[in-house]
Design a protein around this motif. Structure first.
Motif, PDB file in Angstrom:
ATOM      1  N   LEU A   1       0.791  -1.063  -0.152  1.00  0.00           N
ATOM      2  CA  LEU A   1       0.056   0.041  -0.068  1.00  0.00           C
ATOM      3  C   LEU A   1       0.748   1.155   0.044  1.00  0.00           C
ATOM      4  N   PRO A   2       0.069   2.405  -0.506  1.00  0.00           N
ATOM      5  CA  PRO A   2       0.942   3.737  -0.493  1.00  0.00           C
ATOM      6  C   PRO A   2       1.461   4.042   1.091  1.00  0.00           C
ATOM      7  N   GLY A   3       2.464   4.533   1.342  1.00  0.00           N
ATOM      8  CA  GLY A   3       3.184   4.851   2.687  1.00  0.00           C
ATOM      9  C   GLY A   3       2.150   5.556   3.631  1.00  0.00           C
ATOM     10  N   GLU A   4       1.305   6.565   2.943  1.00  0.00           N
ATOM     11  CA  GLU A   4       0.375   7.291   3.988  1.00  0.00           C
ATOM     12  C   GLU A   4      -0.948   6.431   4.437  1.00  0.00           C
ATOM     13  N   ILE A   5      -0.919   5.292   3.832  1.00  0.00           N
ATOM     14  CA  ILE A   5      -1.832   4.322   4.637  1.00  0.00           C
ATOM     15  C   ILE A   5      -1.325   3.705   5.944  1.00  0.00           C
ATOM     16  N   THR A   6      -1.843   3.904   6.985  1.00  0.00           N
ATOM     17  CA  THR A   6      -1.315   3.246   8.244  1.00  0.00           C
ATOM     18  C   THR A   6      -2.327   2.572   9.014  1.00  0.00           C
ATOM     19  N   PHE A   7      -1.985   1.845  10.026  1.00  0.00           N
ATOM     20  CA  PHE A   7      -2.778   1.033  10.691  1.00  0.00           C
ATOM     21  C   PHE A   7      -2.357   1.109  12.202  1.00  0.00           C
ATOM     22  N   SER A   8      -3.519   1.005  12.984  1.00  0.00           N
ATOM     23  CA  SER A   8      -3.052   1.080  14.564  1.00  0.00           C
ATOM     24  C   SER A   8      -1.959  -0.141  14.884  1.00  0.00           C
ATOM     25  N   ALA A   9      -2.108  -0.984  14.180  1.00  0.00           N
ATOM     26  CA  ALA A   9      -1.247  -2.476  14.650  1.00  0.00           C
ATOM     27  C   ALA A   9      -1.055  -3.126  13.323  1.00  0.00           C
ATOM     28  N   THR A  10       0.305  -3.342  13.146  1.00  0.00           N
ATOM     29  CA  THR A  10       0.677  -4.085  11.845  1.00  0.00           C
ATOM     30  C   THR A  10       2.198  -4.566  11.594  1.00  0.00           C
ATOM     31  N   ASN A  11       2.391  -5.327  11.036  1.00  0.00           N
ATOM     32  CA  ASN A  11       3.708  -5.803  10.702  1.00  0.00           C
ATOM     33  C   ASN A  11       4.052  -5.421   9.253  1.00  0.00           C
ATOM     34  N   ILE A  12       5.025  -4.472   9.335  1.00  0.00           N
ATOM     35  CA  ILE A  12       5.398  -3.892   8.054  1.00  0.00           C
ATOM     36  C   ILE A  12       6.792  -4.351   7.540  1.00  0.00           C
ATOM     37  N   SER A  13       6.934  -4.386   6.198  1.00  0.00           N
ATOM     38  CA  SER A  13       8.088  -4.606   5.532  1.00  0.00           C
ATOM     39  C   SER A  13       8.225  -3.651   4.148  1.00  0.00           C
ATOM     40  N   ALA A  14       9.366  -3.755   3.864  1.00  0.00           N
ATOM     41  CA  ALA A  14       9.421  -2.705   2.618  1.00  0.00           C
ATOM     42  C   ALA A  14       8.852  -3.467   1.349  1.00  0.00           C
ATOM     43  N   SER A  15       8.616  -2.581   0.602  1.00  0.00           N
ATOM     44  CA  SER A  15       7.984  -2.738  -0.808  1.00  0.00           C
ATOM     45  C   SER A  15       8.935  -2.346  -2.031  1.00  0.00           C
ATOM     46  N   PRO A  16       8.835  -2.878  -3.118  1.00  0.00           N
ATOM     47  CA  PRO A  16       9.658  -2.579  -4.223  1.00  0.00           C
ATOM     48  C   PRO A  16       9.294  -1.422  -4.876  1.00  0.00           C
ATOM     49  N   LYS A  17       8.011  -0.806  -4.410  1.00  0.00           N
ATOM     50  CA  LYS A  17       7.421   0.472  -5.275  1.00  0.00           C
ATOM     51  C   LYS A  17       7.823   1.505  -4.185  1.00  0.00           C
ATOM     52  N   PRO A  18       8.584   2.517  -4.737  1.00  0.00           N
ATOM     53  CA  PRO A  18       9.092   3.612  -4.123  1.00  0.00           C
ATOM     54  C   PRO A  18       7.857   4.387  -3.215  1.00  0.00           C
ATOM     55  N   GLY A  19       8.072   4.570  -2.009  1.00  0.00           N
ATOM     56  CA  GLY A  19       6.962   5.043  -1.078  1.00  0.00           C
ATOM     57  C   GLY A  19       6.073   4.233  -0.645  1.00  0.00           C
ATOM     58  N   TRP A  20       5.955   3.020  -0.996  1.00  0.00           N
ATOM     59  CA  TRP A  20       5.087   1.904  -0.551  1.00  0.00           C
ATOM     60  C   TRP A  20       5.575   1.164   0.755  1.00  0.00           C
ATOM     61  N   ARG A  21       4.721   0.447   1.485  1.00  0.00           N
ATOM     62  CA  ARG A  21       5.099  -0.463   2.501  1.00  0.00           C
ATOM     63  C   ARG A  21       4.137  -1.851   2.244  1.00  0.00           C
ATOM     64  N   SER A  22       4.691  -3.058   2.715  1.00  0.00           N
ATOM     65  CA  SER A  22       3.809  -3.868   2.778  1.00  0.00           C
ATOM     66  C   SER A  22       3.335  -4.190   3.977  1.00  0.00           C
ATOM     67  N   HIS A  23       2.269  -4.834   4.202  1.00  0.00           N
ATOM     68  CA  HIS A  23       1.628  -5.115   5.603  1.00  0.00           C
ATOM     69  C   HIS A  23       1.138  -6.478   5.585  1.00  0.00           C
ATOM     70  N   SER A  24       1.766  -7.316   6.690  1.00  0.00           N
ATOM     71  CA  SER A  24       1.325  -8.777   6.730  1.00  0.00           C
ATOM     72  C   SER A  24      -0.136  -8.934   7.334  1.00  0.00           C
ATOM     73  N   ARG A  25      -0.793  -9.816   6.332  1.00  0.00           N
ATOM     74  CA  ARG A  25      -2.069  -9.847   6.546  1.00  0.00           C
ATOM     75  C   ARG A  25      -2.716 -11.351   6.162  1.00  0.00           C
ATOM     76  N   GLU A  26      -3.025 -12.332   7.032  1.00  0.00           N
ATOM     77  CA  GLU A  26      -3.293 -13.458   6.653  1.00  0.00           C
ATOM     78  C   GLU A  26      -4.641 -13.728   6.367  1.00  0.00           C
ATOM     79  N   ILE A  27      -4.981 -14.494   5.240  1.00  0.00           N
ATOM     80  CA  ILE A  27      -6.592 -14.655   4.924  1.00  0.00           C
ATOM     81  C   ILE A  27      -6.821 -15.942   5.351  1.00  0.00           C
TER      82      ILE A  27
END
Length: 114
Positions: A63-89
């Protein structure tokens, strides 16, 4: 058909504009609840994560970096300015349409964005 091509085709059937860019499959979802409700949000998933599609679901939502969550595990994204968030389905493989299940999952995750 399996893998990235199948994932893109499956999302395309839902008219979410999937494209491959920056090592991700990018697509648009519109959350129905939360701070982003009713807004088109570009999101993505790593190509490597959809390689086993439809056998296994992706895990990280990019997701774009400006999207945040109160609780999340984050990691880098290959898209500049983005972050990845760990979410199990949950309950993967029981939905009649796995693409619909994935899109609903992402909408639900975005419902928790701040």
């Amino acid at each position: 058909m399996t893998g990235v091509e199948a994932f893109v085709a499956a999302l395309g059937a839902f008219d979410v504009g999937p494209v491959v860019e920056s090592g991700l499959v990018l697509y648009i979802v519109v959350p129905v609840s939360g701070a982003l409700a009713g807004k088109a949000v570009r999101t993505g998933v790593l190509l490597d994560e959809v390689a086993p599609w439809p056998t296994a679901p992706p895990h990280w939502i990019h997701l774009p970096g400006e999207i945040t969550f109160s609780a999340t595990n984050i990691s880098a994204s290959p898209k500049p300015g983005w972050r990845s968030h760990s979410r199990e389905i949950k309950c993967w493989g029981t939905a009649p349409s796995l693409a619909a299940a994935w899109l609903a999952h992402v909408r639900g995750v975005l419902g928790g964005a701040q």
